[in-house]
Scaffold this active site. Structure first.
Site, PDB file in Angstrom:
ATOM      1  N   ASP A 257      13.579   6.685   9.760  1.00  0.00           N
ATOM      2  CA  ASP A 257      12.475   6.957  10.683  1.00  0.00           C
ATOM      3  C   ASP A 257      12.230   5.771  11.611  1.00  0.00           C
ATOM      4  O   ASP A 257      11.461   5.879  12.559  1.00  0.00           O
ATOM      5  CB  ASP A 257      11.192   7.277   9.899  1.00  0.00           C
ATOM      6  CG  ASP A 257      10.038   7.694  10.794  1.00  0.00           C
ATOM      7  OD1 ASP A 257      10.229   8.646  11.577  1.00  0.00           O
ATOM      8  OD2 ASP A 257       8.960   7.066  10.725  1.00  0.00           O
TER       9      ASP A 257
ATOM     10  N   HIS B 186      10.402   7.877  14.479  1.00  0.00           N
ATOM     11  CA  HIS B 186       9.325   6.943  14.127  1.00  0.00           C
ATOM     12  C   HIS B 186       7.975   7.665  14.062  1.00  0.00           C
ATOM     13  O   HIS B 186       7.040   7.356  14.803  1.00  0.00           O
ATOM     14  CB  HIS B 186       9.272   5.787  15.132  1.00  0.00           C
ATOM     15  CG  HIS B 186       8.707   4.522  14.535  1.00  0.00           C
ATOM     16  ND1 HIS B 186       9.067   3.276  14.936  1.00  0.00           N
ATOM     17  CD2 HIS B 186       7.783   4.324  13.547  1.00  0.00           C
ATOM     18  CE1 HIS B 186       8.406   2.358  14.255  1.00  0.00           C
ATOM     19  NE2 HIS B 186       7.625   2.972  13.394  1.00  0.00           N
ATOM     20  N   ILE B 187       7.887   8.628  13.151  1.00  0.00           N
ATOM     21  CA  ILE B 187       6.712   9.501  13.073  1.00  0.00           C
ATOM     22  C   ILE B 187       5.909   9.304  11.793  1.00  0.00           C
ATOM     23  O   ILE B 187       5.112  10.167  11.419  1.00  0.00           O
ATOM     24  CB  ILE B 187       7.130  10.976  13.182  1.00  0.00           C
ATOM     25  CG1 ILE B 187       8.142  11.330  12.085  1.00  0.00           C
ATOM     26  CG2 ILE B 187       7.677  11.291  14.565  1.00  0.00           C
ATOM     27  CD1 ILE B 187       8.291  12.813  11.835  1.00  0.00           C
ATOM     28  N   GLY B 188       6.104   8.185  11.109  1.00  0.00           N
ATOM     29  CA  GLY B 188       5.432   7.974   9.832  1.00  0.00           C
ATOM     30  C   GLY B 188       3.939   8.217   9.866  1.00  0.00           C
ATOM     31  O   GLY B 188       3.370   8.801   8.942  1.00  0.00           O
TER      32      GLY B 188
ATOM     33  N   GLU C 116      14.664   1.494  19.801  1.00  0.00           N
ATOM     34  CA  GLU C 116      14.068   2.816  19.958  1.00  0.00           C
ATOM     35  C   GLU C 116      13.764   3.081  21.433  1.00  0.00           C
ATOM     36  O   GLU C 116      13.343   2.162  22.132  1.00  0.00           O
ATOM     37  CB  GLU C 116      12.794   2.920  19.120  1.00  0.00           C
ATOM     38  CG  GLU C 116      13.062   2.749  17.620  1.00  0.00           C
ATOM     39  CD  GLU C 116      11.805   2.832  16.761  1.00  0.00           C
ATOM     40  OE1 GLU C 116      10.692   2.949  17.340  1.00  0.00           O
ATOM     41  OE2 GLU C 116      11.922   2.796  15.534  1.00  0.00           O
TER      42      GLU C 116
ATOM     43  N   ALA D 136      10.366   1.885   7.029  1.00  0.00           N
ATOM     44  CA  ALA D 136       9.682   0.596   7.173  1.00  0.00           C
ATOM     45  C   ALA D 136      10.027  -0.083   8.498  1.00  0.00           C
ATOM     46  O   ALA D 136       9.301   0.022   9.482  1.00  0.00           O
ATOM     47  CB  ALA D 136      10.021  -0.302   5.991  1.00  0.00           C
ATOM     48  N   ARG D 137      11.164  -0.785   8.535  1.00  0.00           N
ATOM     49  CA  ARG D 137      11.607  -1.493   9.738  1.00  0.00           C
ATOM     50  C   ARG D 137      13.089  -1.201   9.952  1.00  0.00           C
ATOM     51  O   ARG D 137      13.869  -1.201   8.998  1.00  0.00           O
ATOM     52  CB  ARG D 137      11.419  -3.015   9.587  1.00  0.00           C
ATOM     53  CG  ARG D 137      10.004  -3.464   9.291  1.00  0.00           C
ATOM     54  CD  ARG D 137       9.107  -3.366  10.519  1.00  0.00           C
ATOM     55  NE  ARG D 137       7.811  -3.972  10.270  1.00  0.00           N
ATOM     56  CZ  ARG D 137       6.767  -3.358   9.715  1.00  0.00           C
ATOM     57  NH1 ARG D 137       6.901  -2.102   9.317  1.00  0.00           N
ATOM     58  NH2 ARG D 137       5.620  -3.976   9.539  1.00  0.00           N
TER      59      ARG D 137
ATOM     60  N   ASP E 268      10.376  -6.303  -5.293  1.00  0.00           N
ATOM     61  CA  ASP E 268       9.421  -6.928  -4.371  1.00  0.00           C
ATOM     62  C   ASP E 268       9.405  -8.425  -4.672  1.00  0.00           C
ATOM     63  O   ASP E 268       9.065  -8.832  -5.787  1.00  0.00           O
ATOM     64  CB  ASP E 268       8.024  -6.327  -4.546  1.00  0.00           C
ATOM     65  CG  ASP E 268       7.062  -6.744  -3.438  1.00  0.00           C
ATOM     66  OD1 ASP E 268       6.986  -7.962  -3.131  1.00  0.00           O
ATOM     67  OD2 ASP E 268       6.385  -5.878  -2.867  1.00  0.00           O
TER      68      ASP E 268
ATOM     69  N   ARG F 212       0.820  -1.217   0.000  1.00  0.00           N
ATOM     70  CA  ARG F 212       0.000   0.000   0.000  1.00  0.00           C
ATOM     71  C   ARG F 212       0.856   1.270   0.000  1.00  0.00           C
ATOM     72  O   ARG F 212       0.632   2.183  -0.786  1.00  0.00           O
ATOM     73  CB  ARG F 212      -0.922   0.002   1.222  1.00  0.00           C
ATOM     74  CG  ARG F 212      -2.117  -0.919   1.114  1.00  0.00           C
ATOM     75  CD  ARG F 212      -2.951  -0.871   2.376  1.00  0.00           C
ATOM     76  NE  ARG F 212      -2.213  -1.434   3.508  1.00  0.00           N
ATOM     77  CZ  ARG F 212      -2.223  -2.727   3.832  1.00  0.00           C
ATOM     78  NH1 ARG F 212      -2.931  -3.570   3.108  1.00  0.00           N
ATOM     79  NH2 ARG F 212      -1.552  -3.174   4.869  1.00  0.00           N
ATOM     80  N   ILE F 213       1.847   1.327   0.891  1.00  0.00           N
ATOM     81  CA  ILE F 213       2.655   2.542   1.007  1.00  0.00           C
ATOM     82  C   ILE F 213       3.578   2.708  -0.188  1.00  0.00           C
ATOM     83  O   ILE F 213       3.715   3.801  -0.739  1.00  0.00           O
ATOM     84  CB  ILE F 213       3.441   2.533   2.332  1.00  0.00           C
ATOM     85  CG1 ILE F 213       2.465   2.607   3.510  1.00  0.00           C
ATOM     86  CG2 ILE F 213       4.431   3.693   2.383  1.00  0.00           C
ATOM     87  CD1 ILE F 213       3.100   2.406   4.867  1.00  0.00           C
TER      88      ILE F 213
END
Length: 215
Positions: free
Chosen positions: A166, A188-190, A171, A141-142, A86, A66-67
């Site tokens: 991000d 981490h503000i996505g 964390e 992502a991760r 992918d 999706r993103i």
């Protein structure tokens, strides 16, 4: 949860636009060195830096869910070449975008943005060897998808010109990347827009109502 008959729901749709827009903003911020000049201005320095345009570049999207798809739609008007990696896509193209192997794509790409799921490392020491010199890399992502030590080595050698992260393996993050001015770090503000958070809450409530209907 399955053992005890507990239903699990998520809110996967709400963050799509927020994360994709942040990614676009980070790409332009990196290319034009906006954070560096902002910092200089706040310190009373009038220091102009020559950046790079997005138009004409090759952008690799790793992970085309999706993103990733939303990021692609935001980037298309910039007159760029888009590539996708992918492992779940087996066609040569998707939505009019070339699908390549990771090794081939890395050597042709100016900007790499990660939107893959899972915790398995994607960009490590071997992959950094293949990356085009002067590339930019972004990860929303991760944290585990990029090997941090290899990224630092690539930044110091100039193989990678700049990065935005991000997400992090641990964390809150206070690690060595904080020392590199060419790296943009966000906590981490996505999904941190008021519209996204509201949409997530609505999705959560609808999930709860759907679960009640199944009882």
């Amino acid at each position: 949860a399955n053992k005890y008959g507990i239903k699990i729901f998520s809110t996967p749709f709400a963050p799509t636009t927020a994360v994709a827009e942040l990614t676009l903003g980070a790409i332009i911020s990196l290319l034009r060195m906006i954070p560096l000049m902002d910092k200089d201005m706040h310190e009373g320095k009038w220091s102009k830096k020559i950046g790079t345009q997005l138009e004409g570049k090759t952008v690799l999207i790793i992970g085309f869910g999706r993103i990733g798809r939303k990021v692609a739609s935001l980037l298309k008007p910039f007159n760029i070449r888009l590539l996708v990696v992918d492992t779940k896509i087996h066609n040569k193209e998707i939505d009019g975008i070339e699908v390549l192997s990771l090794d081939k794509a890395l050597s042709e790409t100016d900007i790499i943005t990660l939107h893959a799921s899972g915790e398995q490392e994607i960009i490590g020491k071997n992959e950094f060897r293949l990356i085009k010199k002067g590339a930019f890399i972004l990860n929303v992502a991760r944290g585990q998808l990029i090997d941090e030590k290899s990224l630092i080595d690539a930044l110091e050698s100039g193989k990678v010109k700049g990065a935005w992260l991000d997400t992090f393996g641990i964390e809150p993050y206070t690690g060595p990347l904080t020392k590199y001015s060419q790296v943009i770090l966000t906590p981490h503000i996505g999904s941190y827009t008021s519209e996204c958070r509201k949409s997530m809450e609505i999705e959560a409530v609808n999930n709860l109502l759907s679960a009640f209907k199944e009882l």
